[in-house]
Every structure is written in C-alpha cells, then in structure tokens.
Design an enzyme around this catalytic site. Structure first.
Site, PDB file in Angstrom:
ATOM      1  N   ARG A  60       1.543   3.964  -7.534  1.00  0.00           N
ATOM      2  CA  ARG A  60       0.554   4.246  -8.564  1.00  0.00           C
ATOM      3  C   ARG A  60       1.249   4.734  -9.828  1.00  0.00           C
ATOM      4  O   ARG A  60       0.906   4.341 -10.933  1.00  0.00           O
ATOM      5  CB  ARG A  60      -0.442   5.319  -8.096  1.00  0.00           C
TER       6      ARG A  60
ATOM      7  N   GLU B 101     -12.818  -2.817   3.837  1.00  0.00           N
ATOM      8  CA  GLU B 101     -11.449  -3.292   4.052  1.00  0.00           C
ATOM      9  C   GLU B 101     -11.333  -4.235   5.246  1.00  0.00           C
ATOM     10  O   GLU B 101     -10.627  -5.256   5.178  1.00  0.00           O
ATOM     11  CB  GLU B 101     -10.502  -2.093   4.255  1.00  0.00           C
TER      12      GLU B 101
ATOM     13  N   ASP C  20      -4.585  12.853  -6.015  1.00  0.00           N
ATOM     14  CA  ASP C  20      -5.708  12.375  -5.198  1.00  0.00           C
ATOM     15  C   ASP C  20      -5.734  13.064  -3.830  1.00  0.00           C
ATOM     16  O   ASP C  20      -6.736  12.994  -3.114  1.00  0.00           O
ATOM     17  CB  ASP C  20      -5.618  10.857  -4.981  1.00  0.00           C
TER      18      ASP C  20
ATOM     19  N   ARG D  34       2.568  -1.319  -9.285  1.00  0.00           N
ATOM     20  CA  ARG D  34       1.264  -1.996  -9.179  1.00  0.00           C
ATOM     21  C   ARG D  34       1.026  -2.888 -10.408  1.00  0.00           C
ATOM     22  O   ARG D  34       0.349  -3.902 -10.318  1.00  0.00           O
ATOM     23  CB  ARG D  34       0.123  -0.988  -9.000  1.00  0.00           C
TER      24      ARG D  34
ATOM     25  N   PHE E  65      -5.548   2.623   3.118  1.00  0.00           N
ATOM     26  CA  PHE E  65      -6.629   1.864   3.734  1.00  0.00           C
ATOM     27  C   PHE E  65      -6.160   0.477   4.174  1.00  0.00           C
ATOM     28  O   PHE E  65      -6.596  -0.029   5.205  1.00  0.00           O
ATOM     29  CB  PHE E  65      -7.804   1.737   2.760  1.00  0.00           C
TER      30      PHE E  65
ATOM     31  N   SER F 251      -7.819  -0.318 -10.301  1.00  0.00           N
ATOM     32  CA  SER F 251      -6.667   0.479  -9.858  1.00  0.00           C
ATOM     33  C   SER F 251      -5.549  -0.392  -9.302  1.00  0.00           C
ATOM     34  O   SER F 251      -4.367  -0.072  -9.454  1.00  0.00           O
ATOM     35  CB  SER F 251      -7.099   1.477  -8.783  1.00  0.00           C
TER      36      SER F 251
ATOM     37  N   HIS G  71      -0.741   2.527  -4.602  1.00  0.00           N
ATOM     38  CA  HIS G  71      -0.847   3.925  -4.187  1.00  0.00           C
ATOM     39  C   HIS G  71      -0.061   4.203  -2.908  1.00  0.00           C
ATOM     40  O   HIS G  71      -0.525   4.905  -2.010  1.00  0.00           O
ATOM     41  CB  HIS G  71      -2.314   4.334  -4.018  1.00  0.00           C
TER      42      HIS G  71
END
Length: 314
Positions: free
Chosen positions: A170, A61, A120, A13, A86, A40, A112
């Site tokens: 992530r 989204e 998470d 990322r 998502f 993030s 992620h």
C-alpha cells in the site's frame, strides 16, 4: 540498478494498476475480477478502459475466486484483485479447491501486503499470506521489491500458466531498479556479490537490506545480497550459493514462520551446513501505527540487519 532513482518512490500497487492496463490493451483475454475496492487496488483505470474485461462481484471474495476459476476454464486470464489479508485467507478454500487443485490459470493480485496497511490495524495487515499460500500445490508466490520489478513480474505472471499470488504494498517504496531490468519468476535477483555473509530479502524489505549491505561494506564486510522476489518456487540454487559464506540473514515483511525465512531454512537444513538468522514479523499481530514504527517493533530495520550481521561475523 537505478542508483540515481533510489529516492523516487511509488507503491507497488501502482505498478500493478499501470501494468494491468498495458496487458489488457494487448490481450483481450486478460480480465480483472474486482472485490469492490478497485480504487485502493488501482484497477479503476482498467475498468474504465476495458469494461467488457472487468467484473466487480462486490464484497464477496469467495465468489470472486469462483468466478475467476470459471473464466479460466474458458481461456481467459483473470486477475482477482483485493487486499492481501482477504485474497489469501478469506479465499483460501476456493483457491485450494477451485483454482489450485484443477491448476487453473488464475492470478490473485493483492494490495496491502505485510505491515504496509499500518494505520488500518491488524485486521488489514497480511502477515501470514505468503506462508499460507505457498503450502498449496501448484501455487506460485511472488512479491516485487519496487515499481519497475513489480511491473515486470506482473507481466511474467500473465504469461506463466497456472495459479500465481502477487503481493503488493500500500505504501510507497523507493525505486531500486530501472525500467530496463529483467526479472524471471523463480529466479532470484543478485544485487551484490560477496563472500563474508549473505542477505536474502524480498518485497518492501529489499531496500532496507540494500542500505544495510552498503553500511556493512563501508566497514569492510563483503556482502552477497539477493532479492528473492519469488517465495515459491524458491530459487534453491541461489540459496545453496549463499551457503558458501556459511551465514545467511533473511529479511521479510511477513511472519518469520512459513515465509521467506522458513523457505530458506528448509534448503539450509537439507544441505546440512550454514547458519540462518531470520528478521521479520516476530509471530505477533500488528496494531494501528505508522508503517515504519511497525517495522521497528519487529526489528525489521537497517540497524538490526547490520547488528545481526556483525553478531554472526564475530
């Protein structure tokens, strides 16, 4: 390959965040559509440097996908940035109807990916995303293995017309390549050539496959190893070449259903020769646990790759 950099680590990322800033400076048509998690997804620097090329739609989204489609119709190159779980499934209908069906130039750039959200929990771990999106016509599906490969693939995605799904980690991943290595979307990267067994991996599992290949080579096994960074379009020619060994192991941080393993099996079945063993998420949800533990619970380990290879070679 940058063998001397293998202990250096960065999340992919971070590669997206750095590369999108470079691209935004070169091309004013590059836009970022944020879903309110820029910190993030590493797009805050882009937002600060290029505020006129940045839109934050909030935690919405589906709206972000629709807005990106609209931007694409005006000649912009939007990157919608959110979490993979998502960006693939909550946005799936909009990606199909508003982006892929009209074949618009929208990039879905998601952090992620896979089990890397770890602590998470299952709700944030995208184990189905690449499989879901590879079934949609016109979609390209890509996951780089490390920082440098991801930067090159993001740059290629910006140049390539049409919908592209880019999946990032992530967690930090070891460097495999150096900054001079070249990559082509849709073309596998050969890390090792061999004739006893072939290992095909992608994303965060490439490093594990590389370490497993080294262990096998130390025992006299000749290993062909591919970084299949593009799941769709799959490099069919590279898979067929692997069939010369007669044995293929696929390794992925994704459900073994409909991901890299399934894509490779489709080619192998159509060719009518060879055997495949799939290592990946065992069609089960994750849980809140350290990333390495989640990999271990699914057999996505160096040890299991080596043991699987030895079983196939017996």
């Amino acid at each position: 390959m940058g063998e001397n950099k293998v202990l250096q680590k960065k999340a992919t990322r971070e590669a997206f965040g750095d590369e999108i800033v470079r691209l935004g400076g070169l091309n004013k048509d590059i836009y970022v559509v944020d879903i309110d998690i820029g910190k993030s997804c590493k797009t805050t620097e882009f937002a600060n440097k290029f505020p006129k090329q940045h839109v934050n739609v909030g935690i919405a989204e589906q709206n972000g996908a629709g807005l990106a489609a609209g931007l694409a119709t005006t000649g912009k190159i939007p990157f919608v940035s959110t979490y993979a779980v998502f960006g693939s499934m909550r946005m799936a209908e909009q990606i199909r109807q508003e982006i892929c069906y009209p074949n618009l130039n929208v990039k879905i750039a998601c952090s992620h990916g896979g089990l890397t959200p770890a602590n998470d929990g299952a709700s944030h771990q995208a184990i189905e995303d690449m499989g879901v999106l590879r079934t949609i016509p016109n979609m390209t599906v890509v996951m780089g293995a490390d920082y440098h490969s991801t930067r090159k693939l993001v740059a290629q995605a910006a140049e390539k017309y049409g919908p592209v799904y880019l999946r990032f980690t992530r967690d930090t991943m070891p460097f495999i390549y150096d900054e001079n290595e070249e990559f082509t979307i849709g073309k596998a990267k050969k890390l090792k050539d061999g004739n006893d067994i072939a290992i095909i991996a992608n994303g965060d599992t490439v490093y594990l496959a590389l370490e497993a290949a080294k262990q096998l080579e130390n025992k006299g096994v000749s290993v062909k190893l591919l970084d299949m960074h593009t799941i769709k379009p799959l490099d069919r020619e590279a898979v067929v070449e692997c069939l010369d060994t007669g044995k293929i192991i696929t390794v992925e941080d994704h459900n073994i259903l409909n991901g890299l393993g399934s894509a490779v099996c489709e080619v192998v079945a159509e060719e009518g020769r060879g055997k495949v063993r799939r290592i990946g998420v065992q069609d089960q949800f994750g849980q809140s646990a350290p990333y390495e533990k989640l990999l271990e619970l699914n057999g996505i380990t160096i040890e299991n790759i080596v043991n699987t290879a030895n079983e196939m070679l017996q």
